[in-house]
Design a protein around this motif. Structure first.
Motif, PDB file in Angstrom:
ATOM      1  N   LEU A  93      33.097  32.803  24.495  1.00 33.01           N
ATOM      2  CA  LEU A  93      33.658  33.556  23.381  1.00 33.01           C
ATOM      3  C   LEU A  93      33.085  34.959  23.372  1.00 33.01           C
ATOM      4  O   LEU A  93      31.869  35.127  23.500  1.00 33.01           O
ATOM      5  CB  LEU A  93      33.366  32.852  22.059  1.00 33.01           C
ATOM      6  CG  LEU A  93      34.249  33.331  20.909  1.00 33.01           C
ATOM      7  CD1 LEU A  93      34.719  32.155  20.082  1.00 33.01           C
ATOM      8  CD2 LEU A  93      33.568  34.354  20.056  1.00 33.01           C
ATOM      9  N   ARG A  94      33.956  35.940  23.223  1.00 35.17           N
ATOM     10  CA  ARG A  94      33.554  37.346  23.115  1.00 35.17           C
ATOM     11  C   ARG A  94      34.138  37.895  21.821  1.00 35.17           C
ATOM     12  O   ARG A  94      35.327  37.805  21.592  1.00 35.17           O
ATOM     13  CB  ARG A  94      34.068  38.155  24.305  1.00 35.17           C
ATOM     14  CG  ARG A  94      33.427  37.755  25.628  1.00 35.17           C
ATOM     15  CD  ARG A  94      33.993  38.601  26.765  1.00 35.17           C
ATOM     16  NE  ARG A  94      33.477  38.191  28.041  1.00 35.17           N
ATOM     17  CZ  ARG A  94      32.462  38.762  28.679  1.00 35.17           C
ATOM     18  NH1 ARG A  94      31.841  39.786  28.139  1.00 35.17           N
ATOM     19  NH2 ARG A  94      32.073  38.314  29.852  1.00 35.17           N
ATOM     20  N   GLY A 151      30.869  44.202  13.811  1.00 34.35           N
ATOM     21  CA  GLY A 151      31.353  42.913  14.259  1.00 34.35           C
ATOM     22  C   GLY A 151      31.350  41.882  13.152  1.00 34.35           C
ATOM     23  O   GLY A 151      30.726  42.063  12.101  1.00 34.35           O
ATOM     24  N   LEU A 152      32.072  40.816  13.414  1.00 30.78           N
ATOM     25  CA  LEU A 152      32.155  39.673  12.516  1.00 30.78           C
ATOM     26  C   LEU A 152      31.676  38.443  13.264  1.00 30.78           C
ATOM     27  O   LEU A 152      31.836  38.351  14.477  1.00 30.78           O
ATOM     28  CB  LEU A 152      33.604  39.417  12.096  1.00 30.78           C
ATOM     29  CG  LEU A 152      34.375  40.548  11.448  1.00 30.78           C
ATOM     30  CD1 LEU A 152      35.813  40.119  11.235  1.00 30.78           C
ATOM     31  CD2 LEU A 152      33.728  40.940  10.138  1.00 30.78           C
ATOM     32  N   ARG A 153      31.156  37.494  12.536  1.00 36.66           N
ATOM     33  CA  ARG A 153      30.792  36.212  13.139  1.00 36.66           C
ATOM     34  C   ARG A 153      32.067  35.441  13.466  1.00 36.66           C
ATOM     35  O   ARG A 153      32.958  35.311  12.616  1.00 36.66           O
ATOM     36  CB  ARG A 153      29.929  35.399  12.192  1.00 36.66           C
ATOM     37  CG  ARG A 153      28.495  35.891  12.091  1.00 36.66           C
ATOM     38  CD  ARG A 153      27.537  35.077  12.933  1.00 36.66           C
ATOM     39  NE  ARG A 153      27.505  33.689  12.549  1.00 36.66           N
ATOM     40  CZ  ARG A 153      26.724  33.191  11.587  1.00 36.66           C
ATOM     41  NH1 ARG A 153      25.895  33.966  10.915  1.00 36.66           N
ATOM     42  NH2 ARG A 153      26.777  31.912  11.308  1.00 36.66           N
ATOM     43  N   GLU A 155      23.987  36.842  22.368  1.00 35.69           N
ATOM     44  CA  GLU A 155      23.144  36.818  21.173  1.00 35.69           C
ATOM     45  C   GLU A 155      23.654  37.823  20.145  1.00 35.69           C
ATOM     46  O   GLU A 155      23.638  37.556  18.940  1.00 35.69           O
ATOM     47  CB  GLU A 155      21.683  37.106  21.532  1.00 35.69           C
ATOM     48  CG  GLU A 155      20.989  35.927  22.184  1.00 35.69           C
ATOM     49  CD  GLU A 155      21.053  34.657  21.337  1.00 35.69           C
ATOM     50  OE1 GLU A 155      20.807  34.715  20.110  1.00 35.69           O
ATOM     51  OE2 GLU A 155      21.377  33.592  21.897  1.00 35.69           O
ATOM     52  N   LYS A 156      24.113  38.973  20.623  1.00 35.09           N
ATOM     53  CA  LYS A 156      24.656  39.996  19.724  1.00 35.09           C
ATOM     54  C   LYS A 156      25.847  39.450  18.937  1.00 35.09           C
ATOM     55  O   LYS A 156      25.926  39.621  17.715  1.00 35.09           O
ATOM     56  CB  LYS A 156      25.066  41.220  20.548  1.00 35.09           C
ATOM     57  CG  LYS A 156      25.710  42.329  19.766  1.00 35.09           C
ATOM     58  CD  LYS A 156      25.985  43.484  20.725  1.00 35.09           C
ATOM     59  CE  LYS A 156      27.103  44.347  20.280  1.00 35.09           C
ATOM     60  NZ  LYS A 156      27.399  45.407  21.216  1.00 35.09           N
ATOM     61  N   ASP A 157      26.774  38.774  19.617  1.00 31.57           N
ATOM     62  CA  ASP A 157      27.954  38.241  18.931  1.00 31.57           C
ATOM     63  C   ASP A 157      27.600  37.079  18.001  1.00 31.57           C
ATOM     64  O   ASP A 157      28.215  36.918  16.952  1.00 31.57           O
ATOM     65  CB  ASP A 157      29.017  37.803  19.942  1.00 31.57           C
ATOM     66  CG  ASP A 157      29.701  38.980  20.607  1.00 31.57           C
ATOM     67  OD1 ASP A 157      29.526  40.126  20.141  1.00 31.57           O
ATOM     68  OD2 ASP A 157      30.408  38.767  21.613  1.00 31.57           O
ATOM     69  N   ARG A 158      26.617  36.313  18.356  1.00 36.42           N
ATOM     70  CA  ARG A 158      26.172  35.203  17.508  1.00 36.42           C
ATOM     71  C   ARG A 158      25.492  35.722  16.229  1.00 36.42           C
ATOM     72  O   ARG A 158      25.507  35.056  15.196  1.00 36.42           O
ATOM     73  CB  ARG A 158      25.195  34.322  18.283  1.00 36.42           C
ATOM     74  CG  ARG A 158      24.792  33.048  17.578  1.00 36.42           C
ATOM     75  CD  ARG A 158      23.772  32.227  18.358  1.00 36.42           C
ATOM     76  NE  ARG A 158      24.142  31.950  19.723  1.00 36.42           N
ATOM     77  CZ  ARG A 158      24.968  30.989  20.129  1.00 36.42           C
ATOM     78  NH1 ARG A 158      25.533  30.212  19.236  1.00 36.42           N
ATOM     79  NH2 ARG A 158      25.231  30.812  21.401  1.00 36.42           N
ATOM     80  N   ALA A 159      24.930  36.927  16.299  1.00 32.58           N
ATOM     81  CA  ALA A 159      24.109  37.446  15.198  1.00 32.58           C
ATOM     82  C   ALA A 159      24.836  38.371  14.227  1.00 32.58           C
ATOM     83  O   ALA A 159      24.211  38.863  13.284  1.00 32.58           O
ATOM     84  CB  ALA A 159      22.897  38.184  15.784  1.00 32.58           C
TER      85      ALA A 159
END
Length: 183
Positions: free
Chosen positions: A58-59, A145-147, A166-170
């Protein structure tokens, strides 16, 4: 090209209009004049390629705020993805609404992502490859960004997430920020 407007104003699915013969087919994938005729921003500042080893990767969900808002034209050139966009325009009647579209190498569809829409996708196949035409230069200071799993959005991703940065998860949850206008 065949432009199909979605329920999110300004967001379009773009299908090819193939000209077939014994050799195969020819189709236009981008035309600034046709984009302008449909009220779309035809600027291409950057072209990006994304490759995903594993299905489930997922991106997202990414967007940029003013003065560096981006448009995107997304196309899957190998494999398949589930592409999601979220309306981040605070004054829009569809604010925080989303749509998901399956883009595959076989259907050759593209998704036009307007300014102030968060964008992300999940690879549905191993070795999925995605091409982005982007209407503004990437500007890290204006990236937001959004989670992907924010309970307010209720996005139903087709697969379990196998890989995510980690950036996208956070990214923060929507309830913790004033989304779309934060600085």
């Amino acid at each position: 090209m065949i432009f199909i407007e979605t329920e999110l104003k300004g967001a379009f699915i773009i299908d090819l209009e193939e000209r077939r013969d014994d050799r195969g087919f020819f189709a236009r994938t981008f035309c600034a004049k046709e984009f302008e005729e449909h009220g779309l921003k035809p600027t291409v500042a950057q072209c990006n390629l994304s490759f995903n080893h594993k299905k489930g990767t997922l991106r997202g969900m990414h967007y940029q705020v003013a003065p560096a808002v981006e448009t995107k034209l997304i196309r899957c050139t190998h494999g398949a993805i589930y592409d999601v966009i979220v309306d981040m325009r605070p004054d829009s009647p569809t604010y925080l609404s989303h749509i998901g579209v399956e883009l595959t190498a076989e259907n050759r569809r593209a998704l036009y992502v307007p300014e102030m829409f968060a964008h992300g996708y999940q690879a549905l196949t191993d070795k999925a490859e995605v091409v982005y035409q982007v209407g503004e230069f990437y500007t890290p200071g204006y990236e937001r960004g959004l989670r992907y799993d924010d309970p307010i959005l209720k996005i139903n991703w087709p697969l379990s997430v196998s890989e995510i940065s980690e950036k996208d998860r956070a990214w923060p949850l929507i309830e913790s920020v004033k989304v779309g206008t934060e600085s």
